[in-house]
Each structure stands twice: as C-alpha cells, then as structure tokens.
Design a protein around this motif. Structure first.
Motif, PDB file in Angstrom:
ATOM      1  N   LYS A  36      -4.429  12.812  -0.120  1.00  0.00           N
ATOM      2  CA  LYS A  36      -4.184  13.426   1.188  1.00  0.00           C
ATOM      3  C   LYS A  36      -4.632  14.879   1.211  1.00  0.00           C
ATOM      4  O   LYS A  36      -5.249  15.340   2.186  1.00  0.00           O
ATOM      5  CB  LYS A  36      -2.698  13.310   1.527  1.00  0.00           C
ATOM      6  CG  LYS A  36      -2.315  13.806   2.911  1.00  0.00           C
ATOM      7  CD  LYS A  36      -0.830  13.585   3.174  1.00  0.00           C
ATOM      8  CE  LYS A  36      -0.433  14.085   4.555  1.00  0.00           C
ATOM      9  NZ  LYS A  36       1.023  13.890   4.806  1.00  0.00           N
ATOM     10  N   ARG A  77      -1.485   9.178  -3.999  1.00  0.00           N
ATOM     11  CA  ARG A  77      -1.670   9.200  -2.551  1.00  0.00           C
ATOM     12  C   ARG A  77      -1.563  10.635  -2.014  1.00  0.00           C
ATOM     13  O   ARG A  77      -2.329  11.039  -1.131  1.00  0.00           O
ATOM     14  CB  ARG A  77      -0.640   8.284  -1.893  1.00  0.00           C
ATOM     15  CG  ARG A  77      -0.880   8.022  -0.428  1.00  0.00           C
ATOM     16  CD  ARG A  77      -0.083   6.818   0.082  1.00  0.00           C
ATOM     17  NE  ARG A  77       1.330   6.917  -0.259  1.00  0.00           N
ATOM     18  CZ  ARG A  77       1.947   6.063  -1.087  1.00  0.00           C
ATOM     19  NH1 ARG A  77       1.278   5.082  -1.650  1.00  0.00           N
ATOM     20  NH2 ARG A  77       3.231   6.203  -1.347  1.00  0.00           N
ATOM     21  N   THR A  94      -3.556   1.283  -6.107  1.00  0.00           N
ATOM     22  CA  THR A  94      -4.360   2.458  -6.402  1.00  0.00           C
ATOM     23  C   THR A  94      -3.949   2.979  -7.765  1.00  0.00           C
ATOM     24  O   THR A  94      -2.755   3.101  -8.057  1.00  0.00           O
ATOM     25  CB  THR A  94      -4.154   3.562  -5.351  1.00  0.00           C
ATOM     26  OG1 THR A  94      -4.644   3.108  -4.088  1.00  0.00           O
ATOM     27  CG2 THR A  94      -4.895   4.829  -5.734  1.00  0.00           C
ATOM     28  N   THR A 109      -9.042   2.252  -5.608  1.00  0.00           N
ATOM     29  CA  THR A 109      -8.174   1.403  -4.791  1.00  0.00           C
ATOM     30  C   THR A 109      -8.780   0.007  -4.732  1.00  0.00           C
ATOM     31  O   THR A 109      -9.925  -0.162  -4.296  1.00  0.00           O
ATOM     32  CB  THR A 109      -8.026   1.973  -3.377  1.00  0.00           C
ATOM     33  OG1 THR A 109      -7.399   3.264  -3.459  1.00  0.00           O
ATOM     34  CG2 THR A 109      -7.172   1.059  -2.514  1.00  0.00           C
ATOM     35  N   ARG A 147       0.813  -1.218   0.000  1.00  0.00           N
ATOM     36  CA  ARG A 147       0.000   0.000   0.000  1.00  0.00           C
ATOM     37  C   ARG A 147       0.849   1.271   0.000  1.00  0.00           C
ATOM     38  O   ARG A 147       0.389   2.318  -0.439  1.00  0.00           O
ATOM     39  CB  ARG A 147      -0.934   0.002   1.225  1.00  0.00           C
ATOM     40  CG  ARG A 147      -2.078  -0.970   1.135  1.00  0.00           C
ATOM     41  CD  ARG A 147      -3.034  -0.667  -0.030  1.00  0.00           C
ATOM     42  NE  ARG A 147      -3.516   0.700   0.038  1.00  0.00           N
ATOM     43  CZ  ARG A 147      -3.678   1.471  -1.035  1.00  0.00           C
ATOM     44  NH1 ARG A 147      -3.383   1.025  -2.246  1.00  0.00           N
ATOM     45  NH2 ARG A 147      -4.129   2.701  -0.898  1.00  0.00           N
ATOM     46  N   ASP A 148       2.063   1.190   0.462  1.00  0.00           N
ATOM     47  CA  ASP A 148       2.912   2.380   0.468  1.00  0.00           C
ATOM     48  C   ASP A 148       3.869   2.416  -0.719  1.00  0.00           C
ATOM     49  O   ASP A 148       4.871   3.129  -0.705  1.00  0.00           O
ATOM     50  CB  ASP A 148       3.703   2.482   1.767  1.00  0.00           C
ATOM     51  CG  ASP A 148       4.623   1.279   1.994  1.00  0.00           C
ATOM     52  OD1 ASP A 148       4.541   0.299   1.221  1.00  0.00           O
ATOM     53  OD2 ASP A 148       5.421   1.318   2.949  1.00  0.00           O
TER      54      ASP A 148
END
Length: 642
Positions: free
Chosen positions: A529, A525, A605, A577, A516-517
């Motif tokens: 944010k 991402r 994503t 996602t 996910r990162d």
C-alpha cells in the motif's frame, strides 16, 4: 438447479442428486464422523468389506491391524498432531492410518515452505528468528466448554523458552511468544472451560530472579514459574513463582484449577541431589484467586518485564497455590475426562496418585490437609510417566522401565486403596520400547471416545530397517475399543516426537484457498500500500536506492514478471501474489544460488528478501509443481556489476 455444499469441502453438488443427500462415499463418511457414532464406523467398515475384501481374507476380529486400514482414496477419522521434538516442527497424521499428511514448521527453518526465510514468517518468529533450533514438546488444541473447537493448536519450545500458536484453518503458525523471567518451557496445557482463555505453561529450570549474572552459584536463590498466556493476544498474562522444578500440567473442567507436577523439592543442581526425597509434590493453582490477587495489587514485576508476578511459594501463603505431596519425581499430570481427578505419575516410584478435584475447595479453605485430597495411590509398574483415558472409567499409563502400557480402572483403584480386595489392573501390553507420552482419541476433552491409543516410544531398536547409529523412534497405535488392548501399527518417526493429540476430522475447518484479507500477510499488504501497489494486478519493480522491491503475480504456468534487473549488492524483496483459485494449486519461488525459497498457496501473498551479491544471470523458478508446463515457469534476475 439449486446447490448444496459438500460438508467435506469437496465442491458443490446438485441438490437433487443422491450426492446432495449425503450418499456419496466421502459425504457419508464425513457425516458419520460428525456424529461420532460408533456404529457409523461399523457401517463404513461393512461397506469397505463388501467392496474390497477378497473371499477368505482375514476379518478385523481375526487381524486387529485391519481396523487401522484406510483404503486408498478414503479419509481418516481423526487428525493427529504430533510434536516434532528437537526438529522444532509439528507433524500432522491421519488416524488410524498413521499416514503423515503435513509438517508445520514452527521453531525451525523449512526449505520447502520458506518458513524462517520469508518476511511473513520472520515477522511471526520475531526476536526468536535468531534461533535456528527448537524443541517442540506438547501440542494441544483449543477448547470451548471442554470440547475441541478446532481454532488453534498451541505448542511449546523448551529449547528457547517460547510458546507458539498455530491457526488450524490454514495450518500455519501465526504467533510466537517468548516467556520472560524463566528458562525452558516444558509442560503446556489449556484452560478447558468456558473456553481456552489461558494457555498454561510450566517453566522447568530454576534461575536467579532476575537472571542478570547474580547468584550464579547459589542454587537456593534459583526459582521457576507457572505461566499463563492469553490465548488470543498471545501476551503473557501473569506468572506465579513456585518451589521446585515444574514438569507437566493440566487444567480442570470448571475453569477454576490447574495443577503441575513438580520435582526437585531438594532444589539441587546435579542428578543425585534431585532424587533424595521420597516425595515431591503437585502444585495446584487457584485461577480466580490469582486473578483477584493481581487486581488487589499483590503482584510485582521482575527486571524489564511488565508481566505481573505473584509469589506462590509455600512460605508466601497468599492462598493462590497448594502443594500436595506425591511420590517421587512425578512427571505426567492428566485430568480424567469426567473432570473428577488429576492423575500424577510417579516416574521414580511405581505409583500413580489420584487427586480428588472435588476436595480442592476445602483444601484451599484450609479445612483439610493436602494429603487428604489424595483419593488413591496405586502401584502399576516401573516408571509410570503419562496417563490417558478412554471415557469408560479406565486409564492407560505408560511404564517406561517395563516397556508396557498398563490399563487400569480408576474406581477400582480407589476401592483397593480404601482396603477392598479388588484387582484394578485390567491388562498390561508390551510396547517397543520405553514409552513416554501416550494419548487416546479425544481424551483431553469431555468427549473421550476410547477408540485409539497412540504410544510414543523413545526407542525402536529392531523394529525397522537399520539406519545406522541414529535409529528412528517408534510410534505405536493400539486399538482400545474393546476389553483388550490390541497393537495394530508401528510407525517409525524422526527426532523424537514428544507428545500428540487426536481430534475428530469434523472438529476442524481448514480452508482450501487463502482469503485475500488474511492477517497472515498483513505486513506485506501494508508495505505494498505504501508503494502504491495493488497486489492482485500489479507487476512492477520499485527502486529505492539500494532497496529494490519486485511485485509480481503468478498464475500457472507463468510469473507476471519474467525478468528484472538489479545491481550487485542490492537488497531485493520479491513479493508474489498467487492468482490461482484452484484448491492445491501452490506455486513456489526459488532463486538459484541465493538461498531463496518459498511457497505461495492459492490466493496467498508471500515475500522474501535477500542480497543480490553475485553479478550475472540468475534464474528463478517455481519449485512447487503446478502445471504441465511447470518446468517452463521460470524467470531471470539480471545482476549488473556494482
């Protein structure tokens, strides 16, 4: 019950079971590949023979093509990475089956994956997103201590002067760099030791410096450059101006030297002008000397580029290059896996030149003349283009005009050149037709294992069903594990794959599910944010004037948002996602009649932007099969009239 991880990534197995001890078929074969033992292949073959070979059927010794057979459900021993030629992509094959596993879009647009359409891929493409073509030539895998480390694959784009990097954990291109001050990146190879610090890339076509409209008709003021790209940052580290047109390149096993074949010493711009001289040259680059010269302030810059440029032309005499004369319009440049020789292939001469890397220190020190670095020049046949190796002292050179591969022994060739009566040619094998690059398994590394040889032929003619005026090319697989080469497979392929590379499957560690990162979707991402969105949970529509940002999740067989409304002319960005964690459960997103299509792998994503320019009802659907209710995984975009 305690558990032990399956080394092939097929899930967890109980530690007390026979599978945990490596006795499953797949686990056993994976362990065999890891040790690289020739006997392991024999054991696996014996298992296959015992299980599936009918009584009276031919053995591999009787029918060599059986050695290339990989039964349904079994895994290949090697990954093969094929350049996609003027398709602009990289193709992934299993070796020895020659089954195509995947296509990795790089310099092209791909409707299936959304490459060139999604925001993430456009970010990677950068300014080059304006190009809709590519010419991918030379794929090469990063190394540590002269062995493939499976981290990256690099490839060039000759058409638009770029170098790309593919992450081999996700099989996606993550960086593309445009090379300044030059035209047409052709040859590309990597620094082998202590690791791949630099990607070396030859610019083939000379141009005025700077190329801003000056000296259009004065070819004597055209120059090209040897380029070093930092493998991690993908920034151009430095460039070296050279005489002539650079062709192919390779590096040694000390990290000290790289070399390039160079044709057109005549500095002509037309065909006839480029073939007059009987000798052109190999340019050798002293990497530490180049770095020292830059530190000493001897570099300059050209135009708007900030890249340090050094003058490596013969007349400059900076001690960073030497020019070794070789015959004639040389093409391929290959390093023997023992690290002793550069092999330059003559193209317009029947000879190959063997350059003794051990003499380069004396050559740069001025203790010997350039031709004294030649260990041998030997005749092989008509049109030698590229040479590869088996790790047993033998070389394999493609003969373009003869439509053959010539197997020859390097040590015997040197003995013959020094006057001994010895036959250095071991075998010539007909291939079909006009071979260019060839590549043996693990051959660019210290671990060349001499099992398989792929030959990339430029023509197929009568080898396959007729497809009209445009015929496929022909990739042929040859068994080189014994004393004789044996052709085992023909493989039709499209748009001229130029080169390939083979690595053992245990040298790669591809993931099944995205992290996910992962930095691949970092830009998305960050945008989420700023919008106050949690990608893993939120299904929201954010309206910002004529900008509409739609965030949704997906989990088979449904989208988190099944309808949203926009106005005609709105610029819409859809970010999805994929919440599924199951390996191979990829979703898609396709908006009908809008040219919108992308893949979203498990835990990935992805985002795509488009203009909703037509009022009405527009369905979107999952275009990667994901579930028994896949057809019902749909939604509506409702577009109101402006």
């Amino acid at each position: 019950m305690s558990e032990q991880h399956d080394p092939q990534g097929h899930g967890e197995t109980p530690a007390g079971s026979s599978a945990a001890h490596g006795l499953t078929r797949r686990g056993f074969l994976g362990a065999a590949a890891a040790v690289g033992a020739a006997g392991a292949t024999g054991v696996a073959g014996a298992l296959l023979t015992a299980q599936s070979r009918p009584a009276g059927a031919a053995t591999a010794a009787e029918d060599p093509s059986l050695k290339a057979h990989v039964a349904p459900g079994e895994l290949d021993e090697y990954y093969g990475f094929w350049s996609g030629g003027h398709s602009g992509e990289v193709r992934v094959l299993g070796i020895p089956s020659m089954r195509e596993l995947m296509r990795i879009p790089v310099f092209n647009t791909c409707s299936a994956t959304g490459w060139g359409l999604t925001n993430e891929s456009k970010h990677v493409l950068g300014d080059g997103a304006r190009f809709h073509n590519g010419d991918a030539h030379h794929p090469h895998v990063s190394m540590t201590d002269g062995r493939y480390d499976g981290k990256y694959l690099f490839i060039n784009d000759k058409a638009n002067t770029r170098v790309a990097r593919i992450r081999l954990d996700i099989f996606k291109c993550d960086r593309i760099t445009s090379i300044p001050n030059v035209s047409a990146i052709h040859g590309l190879r990597l620094q082998k030791v202590p690791h791949t610090k630099y990607v070396f890339a030859n610019a083939e076509m000379p141009i005025p410096q700077p190329n801003d409209g000056r000296d259009l008709d004065n070819a004597q003021n055209y120059w090209t450059m040897f380029n070093a790209i930092d493998a991690e940052s993908m920034e151009v580290a430095w460039q070296v101006i050279v005489d002539g047109n650079l062709d192919n390149t390779d590096a040694d096993y000390t990290g000290r030297y790289a070399a390039s074949t160079c044709y057109n010493s005549e500095r002509g711009v037309h065909l006839g002008d480029m073939m007059r001289n009987e000798r052109d040259w190999v340019v050798v680059y002293n990497i530490p000397a180049i770095e020292a010269a830059i530190q000493a302030g001897k570099a300059t810059t050209i135009g708007d580029s900030k890249v340090p440029v050094l003058d490596g032309r013969k007349a400059a005499n900076l001690g960073i290059t030497v020019y070794i004369p070789v015959p004639k319009n040389p093409h391929g440049l290959n390093t023997s896996p023992d690290g002793r020789y550069f092999i330059a292939n003559g193209k317009l001469s029947p000879t190959v030149s063997i350059i003794d890397i051990g003499k380069l220190d004396d050559l740069f020190a001025g203790k010997i003349e350039p031709r004294k670095a030649i260990a041998a020049e030997v005749e092989l046949g008509l049109g030698p283009l590229h040479t590869t190796f088996d790790g047993r002292g033998n070389a394999y050179t493609t003969l373009f005009l003869d439509s053959q591969v010539c197997k020859w022994n390097i040590a015997d060739a040197i003995r013959a050149y020094n006057g001994e009566k010895v036959d250095y040619i071991r075998q010539k094998l007909d291939v079909s037709y006009q071979p260019g690059h060839n590549h043996a398994s693990l051959t660019e590394s210290r671990e060349a294992d001499g099992k398989w040889l792929a030959v990339l032929c430029k023509f197929s003619k009568d080898r396959f069903l007729n497809t009209g005026p445009l015929k496929p090319e022909n990739d042929q697989l040859i068994d080189i594990s014994g004393e004789e080469m044996k052709l085992v497979h023909d493989g039709p392929t499209f748009a001229e794959p130029h080169d390939c590379i083979m690595v053992r499957r245990d040298q790669l560690r591809p993931v099944d599910v995205w992290k996910r990162d992962d930095p691949f979707f970092a830009i998305t991402r960050e945008r989420a944010k700023k919008d106050g969105i949690t990608l893993e949970t939120d299904n929201k529509v954010i309206r910002d004037g004529r900008q509409v940002r739609v965030y949704m999740t997906s989990a088979a067989p449904t989208y988190g948002i099944q309808e949203f409304t926009v106005k005609q002319g709105d610029e819409v960005t859809v970010t999805i996602t994929n919440l599924d964690t199951v390996s191979d459960l990829t979703h898609g997103f396709c908006v009908v009649n809008h040219g919108v299509s992308m893949e979203i792998g498990p835990q990935q994503t992805a985002s795509i932007s488009f203009v909703a320019d037509k009022p009405g009802v527009h369905w979107y659907y999952c275009n990667w099969f994901c579930h028994a209710m896949h057809m019902e995984m749909v939604g509506r975009m409702l577009v109101e009239k402006a």
